[in-house]
Design a protein around this motif. Structure first.
Motif, mmCIF file in Angstrom:
data_model
loop_
_atom_site.group_PDB
_atom_site.id
_atom_site.type_symbol
_atom_site.label_atom_id
_atom_site.label_comp_id
_atom_site.label_asym_id
_atom_site.label_seq_id
_atom_site.Cartn_x
_atom_site.Cartn_y
_atom_site.Cartn_z
ATOM 1 N N LYS A 159 0.821 -1.211 0.000
ATOM 2 C CA LYS A 159 0.000 0.000 0.000
ATOM 3 C C LYS A 159 0.863 1.272 0.000
ATOM 4 N N TYR A 180 -12.351 -1.445 -3.883
ATOM 5 C CA TYR A 180 -12.911 -1.650 -2.547
ATOM 6 C C TYR A 180 -14.437 -1.521 -2.532
ATOM 7 N N HIS A 221 -16.804 -2.398 0.292
ATOM 8 C CA HIS A 221 -16.808 -1.595 1.527
ATOM 9 C C HIS A 221 -17.510 -0.237 1.345
ATOM 10 N N PHE A 237 -15.568 4.170 6.793
ATOM 11 C CA PHE A 237 -14.171 4.476 6.465
ATOM 12 C C PHE A 237 -13.893 4.458 4.968
ATOM 13 N N LEU A 296 -10.445 5.448 3.118
ATOM 14 C CA LEU A 296 -9.705 4.314 2.568
ATOM 15 C C LEU A 296 -9.364 4.540 1.097
ATOM 16 N N ARG A 302 -2.401 -14.093 3.851
ATOM 17 C CA ARG A 302 -3.033 -13.378 4.974
ATOM 18 C C ARG A 302 -2.300 -13.681 6.284
ATOM 19 N N MET A 339 0.680 -11.470 6.277
ATOM 20 C CA MET A 339 0.311 -10.059 6.497
ATOM 21 C C MET A 339 0.018 -9.766 7.963
ATOM 22 N N THR A 346 -5.628 -7.084 10.509
ATOM 23 C CA THR A 346 -5.901 -5.808 9.836
ATOM 24 C C THR A 346 -5.325 -4.626 10.617
ATOM 25 N N ARG A 371 2.293 -6.631 8.808
ATOM 26 C CA ARG A 371 1.601 -5.463 9.377
ATOM 27 C C ARG A 371 2.179 -5.085 10.735
ATOM 28 N N LEU A 418 -4.612 1.238 11.653
ATOM 29 C CA LEU A 418 -5.681 0.447 11.033
ATOM 30 C C LEU A 418 -5.924 0.880 9.590
ATOM 31 N N GLY A 419 -5.906 2.170 9.354
ATOM 32 C CA GLY A 419 -6.170 2.671 8.006
ATOM 33 C C GLY A 419 -4.972 2.552 7.070
ATOM 34 N N ASN A 443 -2.093 0.212 6.744
ATOM 35 C CA ASN A 443 -1.563 -1.041 7.289
ATOM 36 C C ASN A 443 -0.679 -1.821 6.312
ATOM 37 N N VAL A 486 -0.103 -3.465 3.711
ATOM 38 C CA VAL A 486 -0.346 -4.471 2.679
ATOM 39 C C VAL A 486 -1.820 -4.842 2.590
ATOM 40 N N HIS A 487 -2.196 -5.334 1.427
ATOM 41 C CA HIS A 487 -3.533 -5.899 1.199
ATOM 42 C C HIS A 487 -3.382 -7.338 0.743
ATOM 43 N N GLY A 488 -4.365 -8.162 1.089
ATOM 44 C CA GLY A 488 -4.429 -9.510 0.534
ATOM 45 C C GLY A 488 -5.869 -9.912 0.300
HETATM 46 P P1 ATP Z 1 -7.344 -5.605 3.125
HETATM 47 O O1 ATP Z 1 -8.647 -5.861 2.412
HETATM 48 O O2 ATP Z 1 -6.793 -4.210 2.877
HETATM 49 O O3 ATP Z 1 -6.339 -6.682 2.867
HETATM 50 P P2 ATP Z 1 -8.443 -6.710 5.506
HETATM 51 O O4 ATP Z 1 -9.036 -7.740 4.599
HETATM 52 O O5 ATP Z 1 -7.579 -7.191 6.621
HETATM 53 O O6 ATP Z 1 -7.588 -5.657 4.689
HETATM 54 P P3 ATP Z 1 -10.968 -5.324 5.435
HETATM 55 O O7 ATP Z 1 -12.026 -5.569 6.433
HETATM 56 O O8 ATP Z 1 -11.121 -5.898 4.066
HETATM 57 O O9 ATP Z 1 -9.583 -5.783 6.095
HETATM 58 O O10 ATP Z 1 -10.800 -3.749 5.329
HETATM 59 C C1 ATP Z 1 -10.142 -3.164 4.201
HETATM 60 C C2 ATP Z 1 -9.241 -2.056 4.671
HETATM 61 O O11 ATP Z 1 -10.042 -1.013 5.189
HETATM 62 C C3 ATP Z 1 -8.301 -2.443 5.811
HETATM 63 O O12 ATP Z 1 -7.071 -2.954 5.348
HETATM 64 C C4 ATP Z 1 -8.112 -1.149 6.549
HETATM 65 O O13 ATP Z 1 -7.031 -0.408 6.002
HETATM 66 C C5 ATP Z 1 -9.395 -0.401 6.301
HETATM 67 N N1 ATP Z 1 -10.269 -0.505 7.455
HETATM 68 C C6 ATP Z 1 -10.951 -1.590 7.874
HETATM 69 N N2 ATP Z 1 -11.667 -1.316 8.972
HETATM 70 C C7 ATP Z 1 -11.424 -0.022 9.266
HETATM 71 C C8 ATP Z 1 -11.861 0.872 10.272
HETATM 72 N N3 ATP Z 1 -12.710 0.474 11.241
HETATM 73 N N4 ATP Z 1 -11.390 2.143 10.247
HETATM 74 C C9 ATP Z 1 -10.545 2.551 9.289
HETATM 75 N N5 ATP Z 1 -10.088 1.761 8.295
HETATM 76 C C10 ATP Z 1 -10.517 0.487 8.292
#
Ligand code: ATP
Ligand code: MG
Length: 138
Positions: A10, A50, A53, A58, A62, A86, A89, A92, A103, A110-111, A113, A115-117
């Motif tokens: 990221k 995304y 979401h 968020f 995001l 995962r 990584m 989250t 991570r 949290l916002g 972090n 890497v993504h997977g």
């Molecule tokens: P990613 O999809 O990025 O790999 P993840 O699968 O672990 O992460 P998700 O629930 O898919 O988590 O959320 C996507 C992304 O949104 C997270 O990586 C994080 O950066 C952000 N995010 C998730 N929850 C929150 C939150 N409560 N506040 C702010 N950002 C959040």
């Protein structure tokens, strides 16, 4: 259980100069890098990525973050790739991530972090196709 997953270094981690270290950790964990490129997502591109979401509070932050600077998108190959990536990584929220995870070592919040997977084989296929053409995957 598929052998491919999709990952992103990221913008926070790219900006901080962690890309090389993260790729080294990917190699050490036994993944093959099947495809990789740097790109700077538009906000609309990040919103499409995304989309699941889009109702979350968020979402705006995001997608703004993901389009704030270049990131590195990757196709990773390993047996059970989705879970293996995962696991590497970590959680989250970097504050809750286990020792030895990316991570924990590179995530700031949290916002932001690092890497993504993908979270399933089905989403891995969708996400790979979102960023890579057939030609790039051969
Ligand atoms: P990613 O999809 O990025 O790999 P993840 O699968 O672990 O992460 P998700 O629930 O898919 O988590 O959320 C996507 C992304 O949104 C997270 O990586 C994080 O950066 C952000 N995010 C998730 N929850 C929150 C939150 N409560 N506040 C702010 N950002 C959040
Ligand atoms: Mg996710």
């Amino acid at each position: 259980m598929g052998n491919l997953t999709f990952g992103i270094v990221k913008p926070d981690a790219v900006r901080a100069g962690h890309t090389g270290n993260i790729i080294q950790r990917i190699n050490e964990a036994g993944f093959k890098l099947r495809a990789m490129k740097t790109l700077h997502m538009s906000q609309r591109g990040a919103e499409g990525f995304y989309a699941v979401h889009r109702e979350r509070p968020f979402f705006a932050g995001l997608t703004e973050f993901m389009s704030s600077a270049p990131c590195v998108v990757m196709v990773l190959e390993k047996e059970g790739a989705v879970k293996a990536w995962r696991d590497l990584m970590g959680a989250t929220d970097p504050a809750k991530a286990d020792e030895g995870t990316l991570r924990k070592d590179f995530g700031g919040s949290l916002g932001e972090n690092a890497v993504h997977g993908s979270d399933s084989d089905e989403n891995a296929a969708i996400e790979i196709a979102y960023f890579f053409s057939q030609l790039e995957l051969v």
